[in-house]
Design a protein around this motif. Structure first.
Motif, PDB file in Angstrom:
ATOM      1  N   PHE A   1       0.811  -1.186   0.106  1.00 19.40           N
ATOM      2  CA  PHE A   1      -0.100  -0.067  -0.187  1.00 19.40           C
ATOM      3  C   PHE A   1       0.909   1.317  -0.084  1.00 19.40           C
ATOM      4  O   PHE A   1       0.773   2.276  -0.853  1.00 19.40           O
ATOM      5  CB  PHE A   1      -0.835  -0.092   1.272  1.00 19.40           C
ATOM      6  CG  PHE A   1      -1.339   1.388   1.427  1.00 19.40           C
ATOM      7  CD1 PHE A   1      -2.580   1.425   0.755  1.00 19.40           C
ATOM      8  CD2 PHE A   1      -1.186   2.167   2.351  1.00 19.40           C
ATOM      9  CE1 PHE A   1      -3.413   2.930   0.705  1.00 19.40           C
ATOM     10  CE2 PHE A   1      -1.945   3.347   2.611  1.00 19.40           C
ATOM     11  CZ  PHE A   1      -2.918   3.965   1.688  1.00 19.40           C
ATOM     12  N   THR A   2       1.697   1.350   1.114  1.00 23.07           N
ATOM     13  CA  THR A   2       2.532   2.723   0.899  1.00 23.07           C
ATOM     14  C   THR A   2       3.452   2.890  -0.129  1.00 23.07           C
ATOM     15  O   THR A   2       3.476   4.070  -0.576  1.00 23.07           O
ATOM     16  CB  THR A   2       3.399   2.628   2.431  1.00 23.07           C
ATOM     17  OG1 THR A   2       2.771   1.675   3.398  1.00 23.07           O
ATOM     18  CG2 THR A   2       3.947   3.770   2.707  1.00 23.07           C
ATOM     19  N   VAL A   3       3.939   1.724  -0.492  1.00 20.58           N
ATOM     20  CA  VAL A   3       5.286   2.011  -1.593  1.00 20.58           C
ATOM     21  C   VAL A   3       4.358   2.383  -2.901  1.00 20.58           C
ATOM     22  O   VAL A   3       4.880   3.473  -3.614  1.00 20.58           O
ATOM     23  CB  VAL A   3       6.088   0.973  -1.836  1.00 20.58           C
ATOM     24  CG1 VAL A   3       6.871   1.276  -2.984  1.00 20.58           C
ATOM     25  CG2 VAL A   3       6.710   0.699  -0.692  1.00 20.58           C
ATOM     26  N   VAL A   4       3.255   1.789  -3.176  1.00 20.61           N
ATOM     27  CA  VAL A   4       2.592   1.990  -4.434  1.00 20.61           C
ATOM     28  C   VAL A   4       1.914   3.503  -4.397  1.00 20.61           C
ATOM     29  O   VAL A   4       1.863   4.250  -5.232  1.00 20.61           O
ATOM     30  CB  VAL A   4       1.507   0.960  -4.801  1.00 20.61           C
ATOM     31  CG1 VAL A   4       0.407   1.304  -5.985  1.00 20.61           C
ATOM     32  CG2 VAL A   4       2.151  -0.344  -5.052  1.00 20.61           C
ATOM     33  N   ALA A   5       1.418   3.820  -2.896  1.00 24.07           N
ATOM     34  CA  ALA A   5       0.837   5.085  -3.033  1.00 24.07           C
ATOM     35  C   ALA A   5       2.003   6.320  -3.152  1.00 24.07           C
ATOM     36  O   ALA A   5       1.484   7.289  -3.672  1.00 24.07           O
ATOM     37  CB  ALA A   5       0.294   5.445  -1.619  1.00 24.07           C
ATOM     38  N   SER A   6       3.162   5.829  -2.872  1.00 26.66           N
ATOM     39  CA  SER A   6       4.227   7.060  -2.943  1.00 26.66           C
ATOM     40  C   SER A   6       4.456   7.097  -4.322  1.00 26.66           C
ATOM     41  O   SER A   6       4.944   8.053  -4.898  1.00 26.66           O
ATOM     42  CB  SER A   6       5.375   6.287  -2.115  1.00 26.66           C
ATOM     43  OG  SER A   6       5.034   6.067  -0.789  1.00 26.66           O
ATOM     44  N   VAL A   7       4.538   5.892  -4.902  1.00 30.36           N
ATOM     45  CA  VAL A   7       4.919   6.011  -6.486  1.00 30.36           C
ATOM     46  C   VAL A   7       3.868   6.684  -7.193  1.00 30.36           C
ATOM     47  O   VAL A   7       4.193   7.709  -8.186  1.00 30.36           O
ATOM     48  CB  VAL A   7       5.247   4.474  -6.855  1.00 30.36           C
ATOM     49  CG1 VAL A   7       5.184   4.579  -8.352  1.00 30.36           C
ATOM     50  CG2 VAL A   7       6.284   3.664  -6.293  1.00 30.36           C
ATOM     51  N   GLU A   8       2.516   6.426  -6.863  1.00 33.55           N
ATOM     52  CA  GLU A   8       1.542   7.297  -7.563  1.00 33.55           C
ATOM     53  C   GLU A   8       1.700   8.724  -7.355  1.00 33.55           C
ATOM     54  O   GLU A   8       1.478   9.382  -8.248  1.00 33.55           O
ATOM     55  CB  GLU A   8       0.123   6.600  -6.978  1.00 33.55           C
ATOM     56  CG  GLU A   8      -1.021   7.227  -7.595  1.00 33.55           C
ATOM     57  CD  GLU A   8      -2.479   6.834  -7.231  1.00 33.55           C
ATOM     58  OE1 GLU A   8      -2.411   5.838  -6.625  1.00 33.55           O
ATOM     59  OE2 GLU A   8      -3.190   7.470  -7.535  1.00 33.55           O
ATOM     60  N   HIS A   9       2.067   9.067  -5.961  1.00 32.88           N
ATOM     61  CA  HIS A   9       2.152  10.574  -5.752  1.00 32.88           C
ATOM     62  C   HIS A   9       3.353  10.967  -6.524  1.00 32.88           C
ATOM     63  O   HIS A   9       3.099  12.126  -7.093  1.00 32.88           O
ATOM     64  CB  HIS A   9       2.446  10.601  -4.179  1.00 32.88           C
ATOM     65  CG  HIS A   9       2.982  12.033  -3.847  1.00 32.88           C
ATOM     66  ND1 HIS A   9       2.023  12.824  -3.738  1.00 32.88           N
ATOM     67  CD2 HIS A   9       4.194  12.467  -3.711  1.00 32.88           C
ATOM     68  CE1 HIS A   9       2.655  14.100  -3.602  1.00 32.88           C
ATOM     69  NE2 HIS A   9       3.728  14.036  -3.395  1.00 32.88           N
ATOM     70  N   GLY A  10       4.232  10.263  -6.654  1.00 38.19           N
ATOM     71  CA  GLY A  10       5.443  10.939  -7.544  1.00 38.19           C
ATOM     72  C   GLY A  10       4.952  11.104  -8.882  1.00 38.19           C
ATOM     73  O   GLY A  10       5.253  12.061  -9.762  1.00 38.19           O
ATOM     74  N   ALA A  11       4.102  10.021  -9.551  1.00 37.57           N
ATOM     75  CA  ALA A  11       3.784  10.003 -11.028  1.00 37.57           C
ATOM     76  C   ALA A  11       2.905  11.153 -11.238  1.00 37.57           C
ATOM     77  O   ALA A  11       2.878  11.984 -12.032  1.00 37.57           O
ATOM     78  CB  ALA A  11       2.827   8.663 -11.232  1.00 37.57           C
ATOM     79  N   ARG A  12       1.932  11.493 -10.081  1.00 35.25           N
ATOM     80  CA  ARG A  12       1.013  12.597 -10.414  1.00 35.25           C
ATOM     81  C   ARG A  12       1.795  13.978 -10.128  1.00 35.25           C
ATOM     82  O   ARG A  12       1.403  15.125 -10.983  1.00 35.25           O
ATOM     83  CB  ARG A  12      -0.166  12.661  -9.163  1.00 35.25           C
ATOM     84  CG  ARG A  12      -0.930  11.374  -9.311  1.00 35.25           C
ATOM     85  CD  ARG A  12      -2.391  11.562  -8.450  1.00 35.25           C
ATOM     86  NE  ARG A  12      -3.073  10.265  -8.914  1.00 35.25           N
ATOM     87  CZ  ARG A  12      -3.594   9.781  -9.789  1.00 35.25           C
ATOM     88  NH1 ARG A  12      -4.021  10.675 -10.950  1.00 35.25           N
ATOM     89  NH2 ARG A  12      -4.442   8.590  -9.777  1.00 35.25           N
ATOM     90  N   GLN A  13       3.003  13.963  -9.477  1.00 33.66           N
ATOM     91  CA  GLN A  13       3.757  15.018  -9.494  1.00 33.66           C
ATOM     92  C   GLN A  13       4.330  15.522 -10.821  1.00 33.66           C
ATOM     93  O   GLN A  13       4.569  16.686 -11.168  1.00 33.66           O
ATOM     94  CB  GLN A  13       4.866  14.951  -8.501  1.00 33.66           C
ATOM     95  CG  GLN A  13       4.506  15.042  -7.128  1.00 33.66           C
ATOM     96  CD  GLN A  13       3.656  16.139  -6.453  1.00 33.66           C
ATOM     97  OE1 GLN A  13       2.455  15.844  -6.242  1.00 33.66           O
ATOM     98  NE2 GLN A  13       4.207  17.053  -6.444  1.00 33.66           N
ATOM     99  N   ARG A  14       4.416  14.364 -11.438  1.00 41.91           N
ATOM    100  CA  ARG A  14       5.042  14.510 -13.111  1.00 41.91           C
ATOM    101  C   ARG A  14       3.957  14.697 -13.926  1.00 41.91           C
ATOM    102  O   ARG A  14       4.183  14.549 -15.099  1.00 41.91           O
ATOM    103  CB  ARG A  14       6.048  13.291 -13.163  1.00 41.91           C
ATOM    104  CG  ARG A  14       7.128  12.947 -12.271  1.00 41.91           C
ATOM    105  CD  ARG A  14       7.336  11.410 -12.591  1.00 41.91           C
ATOM    106  NE  ARG A  14       8.044  11.413 -13.893  1.00 41.91           N
ATOM    107  CZ  ARG A  14       9.275  11.289 -14.188  1.00 41.91           C
ATOM    108  NH1 ARG A  14      10.126  11.636 -13.400  1.00 41.91           N
ATOM    109  NH2 ARG A  14       9.436  11.100 -15.575  1.00 41.91           N
ATOM    110  N   GLY A  15       2.923  14.999 -13.683  1.00 36.60           N
ATOM    111  CA  GLY A  15       1.801  15.201 -14.406  1.00 36.60           C
ATOM    112  C   GLY A  15       1.149  13.928 -14.704  1.00 36.60           C
ATOM    113  O   GLY A  15      -0.064  14.139 -15.601  1.00 36.60           O
TER     114      GLY A  15
END
Ligand code: HAS
Ligand code: HEM
Ligand code: CU
Length: 555
Positions: free
Chosen positions: A309-323
């Motif tokens: 959960f945590t790692v995928v949520a962090s990766v998703e957050h990163g992706a959204r920061q990148r647009g």
């Protein structure tokens, strides 16, 4: 900010030396892996079948113990130094554990490989689990003992670093990476007691001829007391990278620091009282104890599910920061061309599958179907063989510039290499799982039930064997590319621009984590109580059945 090697040149040398030993073991182990994969599928036979077990022992020891743990000690030295931001307490202690571990590993490797030469009176064809009554030359066990003592000294080194830091920061939260290192080492100290007792009190005296027999069920149980936690010892360096580096590589930040701490505490508590799930089929341990181990194992899924959960949520957050946008389209916004990111993300993806096959293993009744079949190597090539190994290779692409000040020789080769590993493992591991369901045994040189025939290929054992051979070949090529890339980086003298190794502040910062999470003494105490509860009665039963020394001579 200056690069790690400029700030801490002495520590960077130890980390590089540890990585060098790790990668040598990886190269040799992978070659043996290829030979096994081709041999047992009857595609190409370059060794005698009797030598198969020598190579299989070397493959298990060099990859599962030497490659992974040398990488771990290097990574942890880097993590402790950079997160406390101070040099190790005494670099001589650091080189001492490195020296002891390297000597121990070399002795064990010599004892194993001597088995290939009949004129040398030494062998250790006991596989990496060294089950008695299979008996190895004493040098094998002595080498293992030195290796383990070396890891204890490394742990002491990091705890001394912690003490030094704490005296200057009495009220600060332990930095997250250091917290991960310290909790992992607590788990390691608690769990290695089992294997140390087995090796020092039983196997060494027995192999030296000082005592005539051992109690195989006792040494086996002591082995698995350590043998399950050791899988998390391999996994925790990967988790450290997934939690603290992968979010940054994705372009974002860790979702939650407190949740990460909870996960590592759960591993301290639950990693050890589950070892009997490797012994569901061992006679001599009562069903009830096996049931307790199963229940604990199911609880132990929790920290990994939290991690997913945590790692995928962090990766998703990163992706959204990148647009990145949408339910799943954000996946496309991730930096897939970066070998460090791509390798770790693919490793995580495969771990989801490997974790699932672990859940199957853990069910007592289904375990009877897959135990000792090729399913089990299928499971662990996804976990240690990919989640861990591929994360370590991918992490190297990010770490090496910090440790050497040099640019990675070729990032495209790096990308090809990590993708090749993933594809190779899809072939090999999936086929191994399928083969296991059909009853193909593990640990044998001769399981040719059915050869490949185009007419009846699909779904046949022959087809499965071909996929294992093909996967093994791709994996081996991937290792060759990796080692080439790393060696070329070391040999090259292109200087890199300073690497920013700072880890961005988590979205939910450590200030929100309950203070009790940092109470390491408390967690150690509870972990010991749980171990005592889970193991006292089974061990007492085993000893009262056959005595401490049993009746088994060596083979
Ligand atoms: Fe296992 C046997 C049960 C995990 C290794 N295991 C083995 C052996 C090895 C091994 C080496 O209960 C064979 C030993 C031998 O030689 O006999 N195992 C489990 C369970 C788990 C588990 C319940 N194993 C591991 C890990 C290993 C490992 C980790 C090495 C590193 N295993 C067993 C059992 C046996 C066994 C039985 C005995 C079988 C027998 O009969 O012999 C659990 O810890 C698994 C939990 C994992 C998950 C997955 C979570 C998913 C995550 C992915 C996140 C995604 C990311 C991607 C990061 C619940 C965390 C992000 C990217 C984007 C693009 C979004
Ligand atoms: C066992 C192939 C990489 C750990 C095996 C077996 C094969 C194999 C075919 C099963 C042998 C049998 O049961 O008869 C390969 C190939 C690899 C590779 C082709 C890549 C080049 C790895 C890695 C690790 C690993 C990276 C761990 C980090 C193990 C272990 C065993 C094993 C622990 C079990 C040994 C035993 O049963 O005693 N490997 N492997 N392998 N492999 Fe690998
Ligand atoms: Cu286990």
């Amino acid at each position: 900010m200056a690069t790690f090697v400029d700030r801490y040149p002495d520590e960077a040398k130890v980390v590089q030396a540890s990585f060098a030993v790790s990668f040598i073991a990886l190269g040799i182990g992978a070659l043996f892996g290829l030979i096994q994969a081709l041999h047992r599928t009857d595609v190409l036979r370059v060794i005698d079948s009797v030598d198969y077990y020598t190579l299989l022992t070397a493959h298990g020891v060099l990859l599962a113990l030497v490659f992974t743990i040398f990488f771990l000690v290097g990574l942890f030295t880097w993590a402790v130094t950079r997160s406390f931001d101070r040099p190790v307490p005494d670099i001589r202690l650091t080189w001492a554990w490195f020296g002891l571990m390297t000597t121990g590993a070399t002795l064990a490797a010599i004892a194993i490989l001597a088995g290939l030469f009949p004129e040398i009176p030494m062998s250790a064809d006991v596989l990496y689990t060294f089950y008695a009554p299979l008996q190895a030359h004493p040098i094998f066990y002595i080498g293992l003992a030195m290796f383990i003592i070396g890891t204890w000294m490394a742990g002491a080194d990091w705890f001394l670093a912690y003490r030094g830091w704490r005296s200057e920061h009495p009220n600060d939260r332990i930095p997250l990476q250091a917290f991960m290192v310290l909790t992992t080492m607590i788990m390691w100290f608690v769990s290695t007691i089992g294997v140390a007792v087995s090796v020092v009190f039983f196997l060494i005296p027995w192999s030296l001829g000082l005592v005539e027999s051992v109690n195989p069920l006792l040494t086996r149980t002591l082995f698995w007391y350590f043998g399950h936690p050791v899988v998390y010892f391999w996994l925790m360096p990967a988790y450290l990278l997934w939690y603290t580096v992968l979010p940054k590589l994705s372009g974002g930040r860790l979702f939650s620091d407190p949740l990460a701490r909870v996960v590592f505490v759960l591993f301290v508590l639950l990693s050890t009282p589950v070892g009997i799930h490797h012994q569901y089929l061992d006679p001599g341990i009562a069903e009830g104890f096996k049931f307790i181990a199963m229940t604990n194992t199911m609880f132990l899924l929790l920290p990994s599910l939290l991690t997913a959960f945590t790692v995928v949520a962090s990766v998703e957050h990163g992706a959204r920061q990148r647009g990145g946008e949408g339910y799943l389209r954000w996946l496309g916004a991730l930096p897939w061309r970066d070998p460090a990111f791509a390798g770790m993300a693919l490793a995580g993806l495969m771990f989801a599958a490997g974790g699932f096959s672990g859940m199957v293993n853990a069910g007592m009744n289904i375990n009877y179907l897959i135990h000792n079949t090729l399913w089990v190597p299928g499971h662990f090539h996804m976990t240690v063989g990919t989640a861990v190994a591929l994360t370590m290779m991918a992490g190297t692409y990010w770490l090496l510039p910090q440790l050497t000040g040099k640019t990675v020789y070729s990032r495209p080769i790096g990308l090809l290499q990590v993708v090749l590993w993933f594809i190779g493992m899809v072939f090999m591991s999936n086929a191994m799982h399928r083969g296991g369901l059909l009853g193909i045994p593990r640990r044998t040189a001769e399981p040719q039930y059915q050869n490949f025939d185009f007419a009846t290929a699909v779904g046949s054992v022959g087809e499965i064997q071909m996929q294992i051979a093909l996967g093994g070949l791709l994996l081996f090529l991937s290792v060759v590319l990796f080692l080439f890339n790393v060696a070329a980086t070391w040999a090259d003298d292109r200087v890199d621009t300073p690497v920013d190794d700072r880890i961005p502040e988590p979205l939910s910062p450590p200030s929100g984590a309950p203070l009790v999470l940092d109470n390491l003494a408390l967690w150690t105490g509870i972990a010991i109580v749980l171990v005592v509860l889970a193991y006292t009665l089974p061990l007492a039963g085993i000893v009262s059945d056959a005595g401490l020394l049993g009746q088994s001579p060596g083979f």
